[in-house]
Design a protein around this motif. Structure first.
Motif, short mmCIF file in Angstrom:
data_model
loop_
_atom_site.label_atom_id
_atom_site.label_comp_id
_atom_site.label_asym_id
_atom_site.label_seq_id
_atom_site.Cartn_x
_atom_site.Cartn_y
_atom_site.Cartn_z
N LYS A 81 -21.52 25.17 -22.38
CA LYS A 81 -21.22 25.01 -24.11
C LYS A 81 -20.73 25.65 -24.82
O LYS A 81 -20.90 27.12 -24.70
N GLY A 82 -19.55 25.42 -25.49
CA GLY A 82 -18.80 26.11 -26.25
C GLY A 82 -17.98 27.25 -25.41
O GLY A 82 -17.52 28.25 -26.19
N LYS A 83 -17.82 27.38 -24.24
CA LYS A 83 -17.16 28.08 -23.45
C LYS A 83 -15.79 27.61 -22.96
O LYS A 83 -15.86 26.74 -22.11
N GLU A 84 -14.73 28.01 -23.57
CA GLU A 84 -13.40 27.66 -23.01
C GLU A 84 -12.99 28.28 -21.88
O GLU A 84 -13.10 29.40 -21.66
N GLY A 85 -12.21 27.83 -20.98
CA GLY A 85 -11.60 28.45 -20.20
C GLY A 85 -12.28 28.60 -18.67
O GLY A 85 -11.70 28.98 -17.67
N LYS A 86 -13.53 27.99 -18.66
CA LYS A 86 -14.11 28.08 -17.60
C LYS A 86 -14.76 26.71 -17.21
O LYS A 86 -15.04 25.88 -18.19
N GLN A 87 -14.49 26.15 -16.00
CA GLN A 87 -14.85 24.93 -15.68
C GLN A 87 -15.68 24.96 -14.58
O GLN A 87 -15.85 25.76 -13.71
N PHE A 88 -16.60 23.98 -14.85
CA PHE A 88 -17.76 23.71 -13.58
C PHE A 88 -17.95 22.57 -13.47
O PHE A 88 -18.11 21.45 -14.35
N GLU A 89 -17.91 22.23 -12.12
CA GLU A 89 -18.41 20.80 -11.87
C GLU A 89 -19.43 20.84 -10.61
O GLU A 89 -19.22 21.71 -9.86
N TYR A 90 -20.11 19.64 -10.67
CA TYR A 90 -21.07 19.68 -9.42
C TYR A 90 -21.55 18.18 -9.14
O TYR A 90 -21.38 17.38 -10.06
N GLU A 91 -21.76 18.05 -8.07
CA GLU A 91 -22.37 16.70 -7.35
C GLU A 91 -23.45 16.97 -6.44
O GLU A 91 -23.45 17.99 -5.78
N TYR A 92 -24.24 15.86 -6.28
CA TYR A 92 -25.44 15.82 -5.42
C TYR A 92 -24.97 15.62 -4.21
O TYR A 92 -24.24 14.65 -3.93
N GLY A 93 -25.59 16.37 -3.19
CA GLY A 93 -25.07 15.85 -1.56
C GLY A 93 -26.21 14.88 -1.05
O GLY A 93 -27.11 14.59 -1.76
N TRP A 94 -25.79 14.73 0.11
CA TRP A 94 -26.59 13.85 0.88
C TRP A 94 -28.24 14.13 1.42
O TRP A 94 -29.09 13.57 1.29
N SER A 95 -28.34 15.70 1.12
CA SER A 95 -29.75 16.18 1.36
C SER A 95 -30.54 15.62 0.13
O SER A 95 -31.76 15.31 0.30
N PHE A 96 -30.10 15.34 -1.15
CA PHE A 96 -30.68 15.23 -2.08
C PHE A 96 -30.98 13.64 -2.22
O PHE A 96 -32.22 13.43 -2.35
#
Length: 239
Positions: free
Chosen positions: A163-178
């Motif tokens: 929130k409110g942080k520019e220049g930092k990118q974060f992406e995630y996705e759940y895997g097959w174990s989940f």
């Protein structure tokens, strides 16, 4: 037919074994979450580096590029018990999800016990089949609580750090174990349904219920006595 006593017996064992195997595979593997995060290079602040992480319940594998992949346990990467504001999002998620990791383990133990009791109940044809159904339901609910805690912890850390942080990118996705954990929940509840159906089919008569449920015989005798007394005090008058 599946709904014959033998068919239900085979179905309960097979479905229960699938539930245990699916959840065991989910707990043991490290494909619960995949993350991609950009961060400043520790030696050159003007250069950003991309870190990819593959997380399980106990271990994380980090890939910083160049074909290098480092796998360590959560204890080895020193995940703090308290929230650290300067910590990277991936490491913060490791800290936040450690409590939720215990729920799938407890659920695995409970579902395994339920399947064993179900098999014993099938052999002895007693109330252990119903007990197996109850434990299987509780194990599935425990797993569901763990999954909810896991998702909530991730959403909380991601929302707090990005929130409110520019220049930092974060992406995630759940895997097959989940997703295997989610499948194990549904299969465990299905196993409980089979156990209950099996128990009710095997003990469908009143005599069977009297033998299984303590105090039911006295209750039935009391009811019959009350009905007989009502009939004796209210005789039918024939004109």
């Amino acid at each position: 037919m599946v709904f014959t006593p033998r068919g239900l017996m085979v179905t309960s064992v097979v479905v229960g074994a699938v539930a245990v195997a699916t959840l065991a595979l989910s707990v043991a593997t490290d494909a619960w979450l995949f993350t991609t995060e950009t961060m400043e290079h520790p030696e050159n602040k003007t250069v950003n580096m991309v870190i990819k992480a593959q997380m399980g319940l106990w271990k994380v594998c980090l890939n910083t590029g160049g074909g290098q992949k480092l796998c360590e346990s959560y204890d080895a990467v020193h995940t703090d018990t308290e929230r650290v504001e300067s910590q990277q999002t991936s490491f913060a998620i490791m800290r936040a999800t450690r409590v939720a990791a215990m729920f799938p383990v407890v659920a695995l133990v409970m579902i395994t016990i339920a399947v064993i009791l179900g098999i014993i109940g099938n052999i002895r044809r007693d109330i252990k089949t119903l007990l197996a159904a109850v434990i299987s339901i509780l194990g599935g609910l425990t797993l569901a609580v763990g999954i909810i805690f896991y998702i909530s912890a991730i959403n909380d850390e991601v929302g707090h750090r990005t929130k409110g942080k520019e220049g930092k990118q974060f992406e995630y996705e759940y895997g097959w174990s989940f997703f295997f954990a989610g499948m194990a929940f549904m299969i465990a509840e299905g196993t409980a349904v089979v156990f209950v159906t099996q128990f009710m089919q095997r003990n469908a008569t009143t005599d069977d219920m009297v033998r299984i449920i303590p105090g039911l015989e006295d209750k039935l005798e009391s009811t019959d006595k009350d009905e007989n007394d009502d009939g004796a005090t209210n005789p039918t008058i024939v004109m």
